[in-house]
Design a protein around this motif. Structure first.
Motif, PDB file in Angstrom:
ATOM      1  N   UNK A  59       0.825  -1.212   0.000  1.00 60.32           N
ATOM      2  CA  UNK A  59       0.000   0.000   0.000  1.00 60.32           C
ATOM      3  C   UNK A  59       0.863   1.268   0.000  1.00 60.32           C
ATOM      4  N   UNK A  60       2.034   1.240   0.609  1.00 56.78           N
ATOM      5  CA  UNK A  60       2.901   2.413   0.597  1.00 56.78           C
ATOM      6  C   UNK A  60       3.590   2.583  -0.752  1.00 56.78           C
ATOM      7  N   UNK A  61       3.722   1.508  -1.494  1.00 57.83           N
ATOM      8  CA  UNK A  61       4.340   1.565  -2.812  1.00 57.83           C
ATOM      9  C   UNK A  61       3.385   2.137  -3.858  1.00 57.83           C
ATOM     10  N   UNK A  62       2.074   2.034  -3.620  1.00 62.25           N
ATOM     11  CA  UNK A  62       1.079   2.454  -4.599  1.00 62.25           C
ATOM     12  C   UNK A  62       1.232   3.914  -4.983  1.00 62.25           C
ATOM     13  N   UNK A  63       1.507   4.780  -4.039  1.00 61.42           N
ATOM     14  CA  UNK A  63       1.607   6.219  -4.333  1.00 61.42           C
ATOM     15  C   UNK A  63       2.750   6.494  -5.308  1.00 61.42           C
ATOM     16  N   UNK A  64       3.854   5.795  -5.159  1.00 63.22           N
ATOM     17  CA  UNK A  64       4.987   5.999  -6.066  1.00 63.22           C
ATOM     18  C   UNK A  64       4.685   5.442  -7.463  1.00 63.22           C
ATOM     19  N   UNK A  65       4.010   4.317  -7.510  1.00 61.53           N
ATOM     20  CA  UNK A  65       3.615   3.758  -8.805  1.00 61.53           C
ATOM     21  C   UNK A  65       2.622   4.679  -9.501  1.00 61.53           C
ATOM     22  N   UNK A  66       1.715   5.268  -8.738  1.00 60.27           N
ATOM     23  CA  UNK A  66       0.743   6.202  -9.314  1.00 60.27           C
ATOM     24  C   UNK A  66       1.431   7.439  -9.863  1.00 60.27           C
ATOM     25  N   UNK A  67       2.345   8.008  -9.099  1.00 60.86           N
ATOM     26  CA  UNK A  67       3.082   9.202  -9.552  1.00 60.86           C
ATOM     27  C   UNK A  67       3.893   8.875 -10.802  1.00 60.86           C
ATOM     28  N   UNK A  69       3.292   6.570 -13.057  1.00 58.95           N
ATOM     29  CA  UNK A  69       2.373   6.386 -14.181  1.00 58.95           C
ATOM     30  C   UNK A  69       1.835   7.717 -14.683  1.00 58.95           C
ATOM     31  N   UNK A  70       1.377   8.560 -13.779  1.00 54.75           N
ATOM     32  CA  UNK A  70       0.823   9.857 -14.185  1.00 54.75           C
ATOM     33  C   UNK A  70       1.882  10.706 -14.870  1.00 54.75           C
ATOM     34  N   UNK A  71       3.081  10.749 -14.314  1.00 57.78           N
ATOM     35  CA  UNK A  71       4.136  11.564 -14.907  1.00 57.78           C
ATOM     36  C   UNK A  71       4.503  11.073 -16.304  1.00 57.78           C
ATOM     37  N   UNK A  72       4.600   9.783 -16.494  1.00 58.44           N
ATOM     38  CA  UNK A  72       4.991   9.267 -17.805  1.00 58.44           C
ATOM     39  C   UNK A  72       3.879   9.426 -18.834  1.00 58.44           C
ATOM     40  N   UNK A  73       2.632   9.268 -18.431  1.00 57.13           N
ATOM     41  CA  UNK A  73       1.535   9.491 -19.363  1.00 57.13           C
ATOM     42  C   UNK A  73       1.459  10.960 -19.749  1.00 57.13           C
ATOM     43  N   UNK A  74       1.649  11.844 -18.783  1.00 49.45           N
ATOM     44  CA  UNK A  74       1.645  13.279 -19.101  1.00 49.45           C
ATOM     45  C   UNK A  74       2.756  13.628 -20.083  1.00 49.45           C
TER      46      UNK A  74
END
Length: 106
Positions: A59-67, A69-74
């Motif tokens: 669960x603590x890793x999810x925030x980094x994976x989300x960031x 993903x969002x950064x690379x898609x942007x």
């Protein structure tokens, strides 16, 4: 004719048939034998019947994976946006920044 050959459905069917043919061709080399005593037992980290099985929490890793993903898609959307569109990349950047702000706000 070349564009039809390189379309994804045609390439998928072609790859599927190549894989199936190769699988049938190599099936004579497969390991054939009887099912062992522990073949269908559960398996945890190379040990059987582990009394203290640890289930890791990501669960603590999810925030980094989300960031990530969002950064690379942007970056992908903004870098590949046509020169004629000015508003769409800006809208994606605003939405991405809003998503990151919401993700880091607790």
């Amino acid at each position: 004719m070349e564009s039809v050959f390189f379309s994804p459905p045609v390439l998928f069917v072609l790859a599927f048939f190549i894989f199936t043919f190769t699988s049938k061709l190599l099936s004579k080399y497969e390991c054939k034998g009887e099912v062992g005593e522990h073949s269908l037992d559960s398996y945890a980290c190379g040990q059987r019947d582990v009394p203290n099985y640890v289930n890791p929490d990501y669960s603590q890793f999810f925030i980094y994976a989300f960031v990530f993903t969002v950064a690379h898609i942007l970056i992908l959307v903004v870098a590949t946006a046509p020169k004629t569109t000015n508003l769409l990349p800006v809208a994606y950047l605003v939405a991405g920044m809003l998503a990151l702000i919401i993700a880091f706000k607790r």
